[in-house]
Motif scaffolding. Structure first.
Motif, short mmCIF file in Angstrom:
data_model
loop_
_atom_site.label_atom_id
_atom_site.label_comp_id
_atom_site.label_asym_id
_atom_site.label_seq_id
_atom_site.Cartn_x
_atom_site.Cartn_y
_atom_site.Cartn_z
N ALA A 129 84.72 -31.37 63.67
CA ALA A 129 85.17 -31.54 65.06
C ALA A 129 86.61 -31.08 65.25
O ALA A 129 87.05 -30.88 66.38
CB ALA A 129 85.02 -33.00 65.48
N VAL A 151 85.20 -36.12 71.25
CA VAL A 151 84.41 -35.32 70.32
C VAL A 151 83.61 -34.28 71.12
O VAL A 151 82.97 -34.62 72.12
CB VAL A 151 83.45 -36.21 69.51
CG1 VAL A 151 82.56 -35.36 68.59
CG2 VAL A 151 84.23 -37.22 68.69
N ILE A 163 79.06 -31.29 68.63
CA ILE A 163 79.30 -32.04 67.40
C ILE A 163 78.75 -33.46 67.53
O ILE A 163 78.19 -34.02 66.59
CB ILE A 163 80.80 -32.08 67.06
CG1 ILE A 163 81.37 -30.66 66.98
CG2 ILE A 163 81.03 -32.83 65.76
CD1 ILE A 163 80.76 -29.81 65.92
#
Length: 305
Positions: free
Chosen positions: A8, A48, A52
């Motif tokens: 990430a 995030v 991901i």
């Protein structure tokens, strides 16, 4: 307690992620859902990237679902035969879903597709569940109300390839649970959810399955479809962050055990109403984020020399 997520490419608070995993595991054990409908938006809310979040949290669902299934298995609340039929459909749906995910990622529309899918599915299904659960509670409180039939038959029950599922006391077409499993497999691949929020009401209202067996059987199927989705996402799209998955796994396993105990104290209608409220709340938050002005507004300007 900041930890760096290599895939990430960002840092997060480890305690916050552990708490999120515990919350989702608790819901998994209580309602028989994978909890992904909540985890993916929560990961998006803390920054995030959606792709991901989808690929990674599917891995967390495996551990949370295993923990929940073990608790239900000890109580005899798992219909293995029905779960296997759903799993066969789920495997096909997962492969198709990962292919669609990869296609959307290549054309640069995966983030928007994930968010819009959540708003649509969660809003629609959550509202339907809330209305039905409210009606069920009203009927329960009305002693003079006429009780309906235990099983409602529709044209779907006339499909071929009928099988007998002794544990659930059903004699239905195998195509019906397989189709439900296929849709669940597509949802776990594209949206990063176990599909429990869709599987649970479908198993109750389309299969006429006893409510006590729904949670355990749903989690049984979710284990394998989410594991397959995680492997395919890692190999095909490289969207699985191992560090993030590990934190979610630890919290999820612990939370699922407490959720299973809490779920046994709720009536079916109460549990469905609470689950529906959570689903609708998440959908509203995602819809709000789509229209609200972001904190960082980027502009591009050109200057003529």
């Amino acid at each position: 307690m900041q930890v760096y997520l290599p895939i990430a490419e960002m840092s997060v608070n480890a305690l916050l992620v552990l708490g999120m995993g515990g919350l989702v595991g608790f819901l998994s054990g209580m309602f028989g859902v994978g909890g992904g409908f909540l985890m993916t938006p929560l990961l998006i809310f803390i920054g995030v990237p959606p792709a991901i979040a989808v690929g990674t949290q599917a891995n967390q669902l495996v551990a949370a679902s295993v923990s929940g299934v073990l608790a239900h298995w000890r109580r005899g609340n798992v219909d293995v035969k029905l779960g296997v039929v759903m799993l066969l459909g789920g495997m096909v749906g997962t492969v198709v879903g990962v292919w669609i995910f990869s296609l959307l990622q290549r054309i640069g529309q995966i983030d928007a597709a994930i968010t819009l899918s959540y708003v649509f599915f969660l809003g629609t299904i959550g509202t339907m569940m809330m209305v039905e659960a409210s009606r069920a509670l009203i009927r329960r409180r009305a002693p003079t109300a006429k009780r309906g039939k235990l099983h409602r038959h529709m044209w779907l029950h006339g499909l071929p390839l009928k099988m007998r599922f002794q544990r659930s006391k059903l004699y239905i077409s195998a195509l019906l649970p397989a189709g439900i499993g296929a849709i669940g497999g597509m949802l776990v691949a594209i949206m990063g959810i176990g599909g429990g929020f869709m599987l649970v009401p479908a198993m109750i209202y389309l299969l006429n399955m006893p409510t006590g067996l729904v949670a355990g059987t749903s989690l049984f199927q979710i284990i394998f479809t989410t594991a397959m989705a995680t492997l395919l996402q890692a190999a095909t799209n490289q969207t699985v962050d191992v560090m993030l998955a590990l934190l979610l796994l630890i919290g999820g396993v612990i939370g699922a055990q407490f959720g299973t105990k809490a779920g046994g104290r709720l009536r079916g209608e109460q549990a469905r109403l609470l689950l529906a409220s959570l689903v609708v709340a998440v959908a509203l938050k995602l819809a709000f984020d789509l229209v609200v002005e972001p904190n960082d507004v980027f502009t591009i300007s050109t200057r003529m020399s």
